[in-house]
Design a protein around this motif. Structure first.
Motif, PDB file in Angstrom:
ATOM      1  N   PHE A 174       0.915  -1.138  -0.040  1.00  0.00           N
ATOM      2  CA  PHE A 174      -0.029  -0.009  -0.148  1.00  0.00           C
ATOM      3  C   PHE A 174       0.737   1.323  -0.062  1.00  0.00           C
ATOM      4  O   PHE A 174       0.707   2.120  -0.640  1.00  0.00           O
ATOM      5  N   LEU A 175       1.968   1.151   0.842  1.00  0.00           N
ATOM      6  CA  LEU A 175       2.747   2.560   0.844  1.00  0.00           C
ATOM      7  C   LEU A 175       3.725   2.623  -0.248  1.00  0.00           C
ATOM      8  O   LEU A 175       4.602   3.564  -0.496  1.00  0.00           O
ATOM      9  N   HIS A 206      11.094  -0.453  14.335  1.00  0.00           N
ATOM     10  CA  HIS A 206      12.316  -0.504  15.283  1.00  0.00           C
ATOM     11  C   HIS A 206      12.579   0.670  15.815  1.00  0.00           C
ATOM     12  O   HIS A 206      12.689   0.910  16.788  1.00  0.00           O
ATOM     13  N   LYS A 207      12.537   1.644  14.896  1.00  0.00           N
ATOM     14  CA  LYS A 207      12.973   3.176  15.286  1.00  0.00           C
ATOM     15  C   LYS A 207      11.677   3.875  15.808  1.00  0.00           C
ATOM     16  O   LYS A 207      12.063   4.945  16.386  1.00  0.00           O
ATOM     17  N   GLY A 208      10.680   3.259  15.806  1.00  0.00           N
ATOM     18  CA  GLY A 208       9.429   3.821  16.290  1.00  0.00           C
ATOM     19  C   GLY A 208       8.925   4.859  15.548  1.00  0.00           C
ATOM     20  O   GLY A 208       8.097   5.890  16.088  1.00  0.00           O
ATOM     21  N   CYS A 209       9.166   4.953  14.261  1.00  0.00           N
ATOM     22  CA  CYS A 209       8.438   6.158  13.355  1.00  0.00           C
ATOM     23  C   CYS A 209       7.541   5.718  12.295  1.00  0.00           C
ATOM     24  O   CYS A 209       6.981   6.522  11.672  1.00  0.00           O
ATOM     25  N   GLY A 210       7.059   4.443  12.481  1.00  0.00           N
ATOM     26  CA  GLY A 210       6.128   3.985  11.170  1.00  0.00           C
ATOM     27  C   GLY A 210       4.614   3.858  11.776  1.00  0.00           C
ATOM     28  O   GLY A 210       4.602   4.181  12.994  1.00  0.00           O
ATOM     29  N   PRO A 211       3.955   3.383  11.187  1.00  0.00           N
ATOM     30  CA  PRO A 211       2.417   3.184  11.832  1.00  0.00           C
ATOM     31  C   PRO A 211       2.486   2.170  12.639  1.00  0.00           C
ATOM     32  O   PRO A 211       3.229   1.133  12.784  1.00  0.00           O
ATOM     33  N   ASP A 212       1.700   2.345  13.758  1.00  0.00           N
ATOM     34  CA  ASP A 212       1.498   1.369  14.825  1.00  0.00           C
ATOM     35  C   ASP A 212       1.113   0.091  14.165  1.00  0.00           C
ATOM     36  O   ASP A 212       0.248  -0.110  13.514  1.00  0.00           O
ATOM     37  N   ALA A 213       1.627  -1.054  15.077  1.00  0.00           N
ATOM     38  CA  ALA A 213       1.202  -2.252  14.653  1.00  0.00           C
ATOM     39  C   ALA A 213       0.937  -3.171  15.919  1.00  0.00           C
ATOM     40  O   ALA A 213       1.356  -2.698  16.889  1.00  0.00           O
ATOM     41  N   TYR A 214       0.050  -4.234  15.664  1.00  0.00           N
ATOM     42  CA  TYR A 214      -0.182  -5.208  16.755  1.00  0.00           C
ATOM     43  C   TYR A 214       0.285  -6.705  16.497  1.00  0.00           C
ATOM     44  O   TYR A 214       0.375  -6.999  15.367  1.00  0.00           O
ATOM     45  N   ARG A 215       0.999  -7.269  17.500  1.00  0.00           N
ATOM     46  CA  ARG A 215       1.301  -8.516  17.329  1.00  0.00           C
ATOM     47  C   ARG A 215       0.337  -9.362  17.769  1.00  0.00           C
ATOM     48  O   ARG A 215      -0.465  -9.424  18.730  1.00  0.00           O
ATOM     49  N   VAL A 216       0.142 -10.215  16.600  1.00  0.00           N
ATOM     50  CA  VAL A 216      -0.970 -11.406  16.839  1.00  0.00           C
ATOM     51  C   VAL A 216      -0.305 -12.624  16.785  1.00  0.00           C
ATOM     52  O   VAL A 216       0.164 -12.871  15.279  1.00  0.00           O
ATOM     53  N   LYS A 274       2.767 -14.649  16.097  1.00  0.00           N
ATOM     54  CA  LYS A 274       4.284 -14.303  15.825  1.00  0.00           C
ATOM     55  C   LYS A 274       4.047 -13.082  14.456  1.00  0.00           C
ATOM     56  O   LYS A 274       5.053 -12.868  14.146  1.00  0.00           O
ATOM     57  N   TYR A 275       2.908 -12.702  14.405  1.00  0.00           N
ATOM     58  CA  TYR A 275       2.638 -11.894  13.239  1.00  0.00           C
ATOM     59  C   TYR A 275       2.470 -10.508  13.556  1.00  0.00           C
ATOM     60  O   TYR A 275       1.644 -10.003  14.487  1.00  0.00           O
ATOM     61  N   LEU A 276       2.793  -9.541  12.752  1.00  0.00           N
ATOM     62  CA  LEU A 276       2.333  -8.218  12.822  1.00  0.00           C
ATOM     63  C   LEU A 276       1.299  -7.792  11.989  1.00  0.00           C
ATOM     64  O   LEU A 276       1.203  -8.427  11.028  1.00  0.00           O
ATOM     65  N   ARG A 277       0.280  -7.225  12.532  1.00  0.00           N
ATOM     66  CA  ARG A 277      -1.001  -6.825  11.801  1.00  0.00           C
ATOM     67  C   ARG A 277      -1.241  -5.265  12.103  1.00  0.00           C
ATOM     68  O   ARG A 277      -0.888  -4.708  13.154  1.00  0.00           O
ATOM     69  N   TYR A 278      -1.618  -4.456  11.047  1.00  0.00           N
ATOM     70  CA  TYR A 278      -1.824  -3.245  11.087  1.00  0.00           C
ATOM     71  C   TYR A 278      -3.392  -2.889  10.886  1.00  0.00           C
ATOM     72  O   TYR A 278      -3.941  -3.577   9.893  1.00  0.00           O
ATOM     73  N   VAL A 283      -3.307   3.088   9.628  1.00  0.00           N
ATOM     74  CA  VAL A 283      -2.204   3.196   8.559  1.00  0.00           C
ATOM     75  C   VAL A 283      -2.477   4.380   7.880  1.00  0.00           C
ATOM     76  O   VAL A 283      -1.583   5.270   7.447  1.00  0.00           O
ATOM     77  N   ARG A 284      -3.644   4.806   7.514  1.00  0.00           N
ATOM     78  CA  ARG A 284      -4.255   5.778   6.658  1.00  0.00           C
ATOM     79  C   ARG A 284      -3.980   7.279   7.455  1.00  0.00           C
ATOM     80  O   ARG A 284      -3.505   8.194   6.843  1.00  0.00           O
ATOM     81  N   ALA A 285      -4.230   7.222   8.719  1.00  0.00           N
ATOM     82  CA  ALA A 285      -4.181   8.382   9.752  1.00  0.00           C
ATOM     83  C   ALA A 285      -2.531   8.767   9.768  1.00  0.00           C
ATOM     84  O   ALA A 285      -2.327   9.863   9.729  1.00  0.00           O
ATOM     85  N   TRP A 286      -1.956   7.703   9.979  1.00  0.00           N
ATOM     86  CA  TRP A 286      -0.390   7.839   9.847  1.00  0.00           C
ATOM     87  C   TRP A 286       0.241   8.523   8.643  1.00  0.00           C
ATOM     88  O   TRP A 286       0.950   9.095   8.734  1.00  0.00           O
ATOM     89  N   LEU A 287      -0.191   8.162   7.350  1.00  0.00           N
ATOM     90  CA  LEU A 287       0.021   8.361   6.231  1.00  0.00           C
ATOM     91  C   LEU A 287      -0.213   9.849   6.060  1.00  0.00           C
ATOM     92  O   LEU A 287       0.437  10.871   5.591  1.00  0.00           O
ATOM     93  N   GLU A 288      -1.604  10.302   6.388  1.00  0.00           N
ATOM     94  CA  GLU A 288      -1.935  11.620   6.260  1.00  0.00           C
ATOM     95  C   GLU A 288      -1.314  12.562   7.046  1.00  0.00           C
ATOM     96  O   GLU A 288      -1.012  13.951   6.805  1.00  0.00           O
TER      97      GLU A 288
END
Length: 62
Positions: free
Chosen positions: A13-14, A26-36, A38-42, A47-52
């Motif tokens: 998407f990005l 890792h740097k703390g500057c991307g969109p927030d993710a959730y660990r489900v 062993k997987y990351l989910r957004y 994601v849209r709010a972070w991009l805007e």
């Protein structure tokens, strides 16, 4: 509730490599993710709010 997105889907998407998404996390500057498990989910809305927000900062809006 919208379906959560995988890291591959968010990277697509990005228009960035998945590795960049993981570096941002890792740097703390991307969109927030959730660990489900062993997987990351957004949350797509997050994601849209972070991009805007990034677009506003990059273009001097707000």
């Amino acid at each position: 509730m919208e379906r959560l997105l995988s890291a591959d889907e968010v990277a697509d998407f990005l228009g960035i490599p998945v590795a960049t998404l993981y570096q941002w996390r890792h740097k703390g500057c991307g969109p927030d993710a959730y660990r489900v498990g062993k997987y990351l989910r957004y949350n797509p809305a997050t994601v849209r709010a972070w991009l805007e927000e990034r677009l506003a900062v990059d273009h001097g809006v707000g």
